[in-house]
Design a protein around this motif. Structure first.
Motif, mmCIF file in Angstrom:
data_model
loop_
_atom_site.group_PDB
_atom_site.id
_atom_site.type_symbol
_atom_site.label_atom_id
_atom_site.label_comp_id
_atom_site.label_asym_id
_atom_site.label_seq_id
_atom_site.Cartn_x
_atom_site.Cartn_y
_atom_site.Cartn_z
ATOM 1 N N SER A 188 41.942 -25.953 10.957
ATOM 2 C CA SER A 188 41.001 -25.253 11.037
ATOM 3 C C SER A 188 39.828 -24.651 12.058
ATOM 4 O O SER A 188 39.872 -23.547 11.792
ATOM 5 C CB SER A 188 40.354 -25.213 9.763
ATOM 6 O OG SER A 188 39.305 -24.687 9.209
ATOM 7 N N LYS A 191 42.236 -23.011 15.237
ATOM 8 C CA LYS A 191 42.840 -21.305 14.639
ATOM 9 C C LYS A 191 40.848 -20.789 15.202
ATOM 10 O O LYS A 191 41.534 -19.887 15.363
ATOM 11 C CB LYS A 191 42.684 -20.847 13.190
ATOM 12 C CG LYS A 191 42.562 -19.693 12.997
ATOM 13 C CD LYS A 191 43.315 -19.505 11.076
ATOM 14 C CE LYS A 191 43.082 -18.066 10.459
ATOM 15 N NZ LYS A 191 44.004 -17.995 8.817
ATOM 16 N N ILE A 199 47.177 -19.296 15.708
ATOM 17 C CA ILE A 199 47.945 -20.572 14.644
ATOM 18 C C ILE A 199 46.606 -20.006 13.291
ATOM 19 O O ILE A 199 45.914 -19.308 12.363
ATOM 20 C CB ILE A 199 46.069 -21.207 15.572
ATOM 21 C CG1 ILE A 199 46.515 -21.485 16.652
ATOM 22 C CG2 ILE A 199 46.650 -22.650 14.108
ATOM 23 C CD1 ILE A 199 45.750 -23.049 16.963
ATOM 24 N N ALA A 201 45.804 -21.425 9.787
ATOM 25 C CA ALA A 201 45.820 -22.414 8.936
ATOM 26 C C ALA A 201 45.191 -22.084 7.243
ATOM 27 O O ALA A 201 43.849 -21.251 6.755
ATOM 28 C CB ALA A 201 44.139 -22.580 9.622
#
Length: 236
Positions: A188, A191, A199, A201
């Motif tokens: 997270s 990201k 990315i 997440a």
């Protein structure tokens, strides 16, 4: 932080063959990255940096290092000599945690950054993003596995089951379990550093950050309490 405890912990952690063994996983990551770059498979960067590094390398190294800074001393009884010193138990735990976190960063975060630069350079900021994810996840893993090293003599077995079953299996494929996965928390944060859409997440940043802080603080506090209990048991 106590420098004497830190020095002894580093010596015990990286001495003998352990230091060489810790190099195996980072070297493997870099070799795989070089091969992917040679084969022009930069599209595999997310799998290599996300699954191999953040998903496998970090928890395994966190386990070996986090338990290694204290579990061995408890098993062989040498922890008694340290506990006999007039040191607050919280200072012993935080010093060992600092060593564990720093070592995990050295053997996991640095290779992740290098692997990312080899694979994609500065494209989409992926190298830095996964490095950030590795840093925060590595710190949390270190705290959790340090706690395991204090509370159980089977810390490596329990930690391996957690890393392989919960993190790798449930944390990746069971939607509800992802919220309680350190790997997903690190993803997270990664990201937020990467370019938009680079990315994915499943856990929001507003959930990941508080949980990372709570887990790290709670694990450290509980390890301190358990170590104090160990002192009392030894005295009796």
């Amino acid at each position: 932080m106590n420098l004497t405890v830190a020095r002894l912990t580093v010596r015990g952690l990286l001495g003998r063959r352990r230091g060489i063994l810790l190099l195996v996983a980072p070297v493997l990551l870099l070799v795989v990255s070089l091969i992917a770059r040679y084969l022009d498979q930069q599209s595999a960067a997310t799998d290599i940096l996300g699954r191999l590094s953040l998903g496998t390398l970090v928890p395994i190294l966190g386990l070996v290092i986090g338990t290694g800074v204290i579990a061995t001393e408890i098993d062989d009884g040498s922890i008694v000599y340290l506990l006999a010193k007039p040191l607050p138990r919280w200072k012993i735990i935080t010093t060992k945690l600092a060593v564990a976190v720093g070592t995990t960063w050295l053997f996991a975060a640095v290779p992740t950054l290098l692997a990312g630069l080899v694979l994609v350079g500065t494209q989409d900021n992926l190298a830095v993003a996964y490095t950030v994810g590795t840093l925060v996840a590595g710190a949390a893993y270190s705290a959790v596995f340090l706690l395991l090293g204090v509370v159980t003599r089977n810390a490596v077995v329990v930690g391996l089951a957690y890393a392989l079953v919960w993190e790798s299996l449930f944390g990746n494929f069971v939607e509800g379990a992802r919220t309680l996965s350190i790997q997903q928390w690190g993803l997270s944060l990664a990201k937020t550093v990467a370019a938009d859409g680079a990315i994915v997440a499943p856990v929001s940043l507003g959930v990941a950050v508080p949980l990372l802080i709570i887990v790290a603080i709670a694990a450290t506090a509980l390890a301190t309490v358990k170590l104090a209990g160990l002192t009392l048991s030894s005295d009796e």
